[in-house]
Write an enzyme that holds these catalytic residues in place. Structure first.
Site, PDB file in Angstrom:
ATOM      1  N   ASP A  63       5.374 -13.755  -2.842  1.00  0.00           N
ATOM      2  CA  ASP A  63       5.735 -12.767  -3.866  1.00  0.00           C
ATOM      3  C   ASP A  63       4.437 -12.422  -4.590  1.00  0.00           C
ATOM      4  OD1 ASP A  63       6.460 -11.357  -6.100  1.00  0.00           O
ATOM      5  OD2 ASP A  63       8.126 -12.673  -6.655  1.00  0.00           O
ATOM      6  N   VAL A  64       3.954 -11.195  -4.395  1.00  0.00           N
ATOM      7  CA  VAL A  64       2.630 -10.845  -4.929  1.00  0.00           C
ATOM      8  C   VAL A  64       2.592 -10.802  -6.457  1.00  0.00           C
ATOM      9  CG1 VAL A  64       1.854  -9.551  -2.886  1.00  0.00           C
ATOM     10  CG2 VAL A  64       3.034  -8.334  -4.742  1.00  0.00           C
ATOM     11  N   ASN A  90      -1.502  -4.462  -0.554  1.00  0.00           N
ATOM     12  CA  ASN A  90      -0.758  -3.251  -0.185  1.00  0.00           C
ATOM     13  C   ASN A  90       0.679  -3.220  -0.690  1.00  0.00           C
ATOM     14  OD1 ASN A  90      -0.003  -0.974   1.863  1.00  0.00           O
ATOM     15  ND2 ASN A  90       1.333  -2.692   2.404  1.00  0.00           N
ATOM     16  N   TYR A 154       5.927   4.748 -11.568  1.00  0.00           N
ATOM     17  CA  TYR A 154       5.097   4.802 -10.358  1.00  0.00           C
ATOM     18  C   TYR A 154       3.761   5.465 -10.672  1.00  0.00           C
ATOM     19  CZ  TYR A 154       4.286   4.933  -5.281  1.00  0.00           C
ATOM     20  OH  TYR A 154       3.789   4.732  -4.000  1.00  0.00           O
ATOM     21  N   LYS A 158       0.281   3.324 -10.493  1.00  0.00           N
ATOM     22  CA  LYS A 158      -0.666   3.701  -9.438  1.00  0.00           C
ATOM     23  C   LYS A 158      -1.980   4.187 -10.050  1.00  0.00           C
ATOM     24  CE  LYS A 158       1.741   2.522  -5.803  1.00  0.00           C
ATOM     25  NZ  LYS A 158       1.282   1.424  -4.930  1.00  0.00           N
TER      26      LYS A 158
HETATM   27  N1  LIG Z   1       5.832   5.592   1.569  1.00  0.00           N
HETATM   28  C1  LIG Z   1       5.131   6.463   0.856  1.00  0.00           C
HETATM   29  O1  LIG Z   1       5.394   7.683   0.907  1.00  0.00           O
HETATM   30  C2  LIG Z   1       3.973   5.996   0.015  1.00  0.00           C
HETATM   31  C3  LIG Z   1       3.081   6.954  -0.501  1.00  0.00           C
HETATM   32  C4  LIG Z   1       1.993   6.509  -1.237  1.00  0.00           C
HETATM   33  C5  LIG Z   1       1.768   5.155  -1.428  1.00  0.00           C
HETATM   34  N2  LIG Z   1       2.648   4.242  -0.930  1.00  0.00           N
HETATM   35  C6  LIG Z   1       2.370   2.819  -1.156  1.00  0.00           C
HETATM   36  O2  LIG Z   1       2.205   2.167   0.092  1.00  0.00           O
HETATM   37  C7  LIG Z   1       2.414   0.755  -0.078  1.00  0.00           C
HETATM   38  C8  LIG Z   1       3.289   0.245   1.052  1.00  0.00           C
HETATM   39  O3  LIG Z   1       4.604   0.771   0.878  1.00  0.00           O
HETATM   40  P1  LIG Z   1       5.452   1.400   2.078  1.00  0.00           P
HETATM   41  O4  LIG Z   1       5.681   2.823   1.729  1.00  0.00           O
HETATM   42  O5  LIG Z   1       4.874   1.049   3.370  1.00  0.00           O
HETATM   43  O6  LIG Z   1       6.859   0.705   1.786  1.00  0.00           O
HETATM   44  P2  LIG Z   1       7.702  -0.438   2.528  1.00  0.00           P
HETATM   45  O7  LIG Z   1       8.783  -0.744   1.583  1.00  0.00           O
HETATM   46  O8  LIG Z   1       8.057  -0.017   3.901  1.00  0.00           O
HETATM   47  O9  LIG Z   1       6.681  -1.671   2.596  1.00  0.00           O
HETATM   48  C9  LIG Z   1       6.351  -2.379   1.425  1.00  0.00           C
HETATM   49  C10 LIG Z   1       6.477  -3.868   1.690  1.00  0.00           C
HETATM   50  O10 LIG Z   1       6.136  -4.535   0.463  1.00  0.00           O
HETATM   51  C11 LIG Z   1       7.004  -5.648   0.328  1.00  0.00           C
HETATM   52  N3  LIG Z   1       7.118  -6.081  -1.055  1.00  0.00           N
HETATM   53  C12 LIG Z   1       7.787  -5.484  -2.090  1.00  0.00           C
HETATM   54  N4  LIG Z   1       7.693  -6.238  -3.190  1.00  0.00           N
HETATM   55  C13 LIG Z   1       6.939  -7.320  -2.863  1.00  0.00           C
HETATM   56  C14 LIG Z   1       6.504  -8.469  -3.576  1.00  0.00           C
HETATM   57  N5  LIG Z   1       6.831  -8.668  -4.867  1.00  0.00           N
HETATM   58  N6  LIG Z   1       5.737  -9.374  -2.937  1.00  0.00           N
HETATM   59  C15 LIG Z   1       5.402  -9.198  -1.632  1.00  0.00           C
HETATM   60  N7  LIG Z   1       5.807  -8.149  -0.887  1.00  0.00           N
HETATM   61  C16 LIG Z   1       6.568  -7.225  -1.500  1.00  0.00           C
HETATM   62  C17 LIG Z   1       8.334  -5.167   0.891  1.00  0.00           C
HETATM   63  O11 LIG Z   1       9.160  -6.263   1.275  1.00  0.00           O
HETATM   64  C18 LIG Z   1       7.888  -4.305   2.066  1.00  0.00           C
HETATM   65  O12 LIG Z   1       7.860  -5.058   3.267  1.00  0.00           O
HETATM   66  C19 LIG Z   1       3.026   0.601  -1.468  1.00  0.00           C
HETATM   67  O13 LIG Z   1       2.018   0.153  -2.362  1.00  0.00           O
HETATM   68  C20 LIG Z   1       3.465   2.018  -1.820  1.00  0.00           C
HETATM   69  O14 LIG Z   1       3.518   2.236  -3.210  1.00  0.00           O
HETATM   70  C21 LIG Z   1       3.738   4.629  -0.212  1.00  0.00           C
END
Ligand SMILES: NC(=O)c1ccc[n+]([C@@H]2O[C@H](COP(=O)([O-])OP(=O)(O)OC[C@H]3O[C@@H](n4cnc5c(N)ncnc54)[C@H](O)[C@@H]3O)[C@@H](O)[C@H]2O)c1
Length: 276
Positions: A63-64, A90, A154, A158
């Protein structure tokens, strides 16, 4: 930095961008890839995929938002593969709404989207500085350079992540520490569903479509495309990673004339609300 032969850790590695980065690191010859996620089963699956592809993978449930978990992650990596040269911080979540969002939701998103990067920096920087090299990649978002319609938590977290990445780069850049900040717009992932899970199943998602529509204006990438941008940037050690290149123009317009940019964002918000 060369990826081949390096040890890497990826948080949020069970899904979306983190999963694609972990698999991409393995296919580019990383010596070991630690797949870390609060979803330990999901992390196991990705680590198994890495092993199946002939590379070395290790899953760690983390858990980050907890310093102890990050410390344990770093220790498990060192025991299995040696110290990590590359750390992809990430994991992230989204909370929809404005100041009215619950305090618990604001605290949670702050812990996952900002405090986690501080915990990671504390855990890895001393070793990286002692070794004279290390690479930290923080996943923020285009929302951290611009804004996120419909989601103040968000946008705010961010922006904070971008600010921390910049500060780390300025402070440690001359001491062998590379820092990059990944700032995509929309890409396909499980972000909404994993955020609902992490927030106990009950965040109000009203308004999410406006935010998604904003983020998708320039097209929705795949997680693999985002990972490719991130991993290519490791080679050039570029700070700002923009899988959607249009974001550079938007950021410039925002800086050039803030009043005009704010008026434009209000117009976009009204247009997307009309379309919804
Ligand atoms: N999907 C988009 O459009 C988008 C756009 C810009 C930025 N992001 C960023 O990209 C990053 C990855 O997200 P994604 O879109 O791949 O989503 P995702 O939900 O598919 O992957 C995120 C992962 O983070 C894990 N996670 C959540 N809370 C956690 C915690 N407390 N400890 C450890 N792991 C945890 C989840 O279980 C999941 O596996 C995030 O930081 C998100 O904000 C996403």
């Amino acid at each position: 930095m060369e990826i081949a032969g390096r040890v890497a850790i990826v948080t949020g590695g069970a899904s979306g961008a983190g999963r694609a980065i972990a698999l991409g690191l393995a296919s580019r010859g990383a010596a070991g890839v630690v797949v870390s996620d609060v979803d330990a089963d999901g992390a196991e699956q990705v680590a198994a995929e890495i092993e199946k592809a002939g590379a070395r993978g290790l899953a760690v449930g983390t858990d980050v938002s907890r310093q102890e978990d990050i410390n344990d992650l770093v220790m498990q990596c060192e025991a299995a593969f040696g110290p990590a040269s590359l750390f992809f911080s990430n994991a992230g979540i989204i909370v929809v709404g404005g100041p009215e969002a619950a305090d618990e939701a604001w605290s949670k998103i702050w812990a996952v989207n900002v405090q986690s990067h501080i915990y990671v920096s504390r855990a890895v920087l001393p070793g990286m500085l002692a070794r004279g090299e290390g690479y930290l990649v923080i996943t923020a978002s285009a929302a951290g350079l611009l804004t996120q319609l419909g989601s103040a938590p968000y946008a705010v977290t961010k922006h904070a992540a971008v600010a921390l990445a910049e500060w780390l780069s300025i402070t440690y850049g001359d001491r062998g520490i590379r820092v990059s900040c990944l700032c995509p717009q929309a890409f396909t992932s499980n972000l909404l569903s994993t955020s609902v899970r992490e927030l106990g199943g009950a965040p109000p998602l009203a308004g999410a479509s406006g935010g998604s529509a904003q983020a998708a204006v320039d097209g929705v990438l795949t997680a693999e495309q985002v990972a490719k941008s991130a991993l290519d940037a490791i080679g050039t050690e570029q700070f700002l990673i923009l899988p959607h290149p249009e974001v550079a123009t938007y950021e410039r317009r925002r800086a050039d004339d803030r009043e005009r940019w704010l008026r434009g964002m209000r117009r976009m918000q009204a247009r997307l609300a009309d379309q919804a």
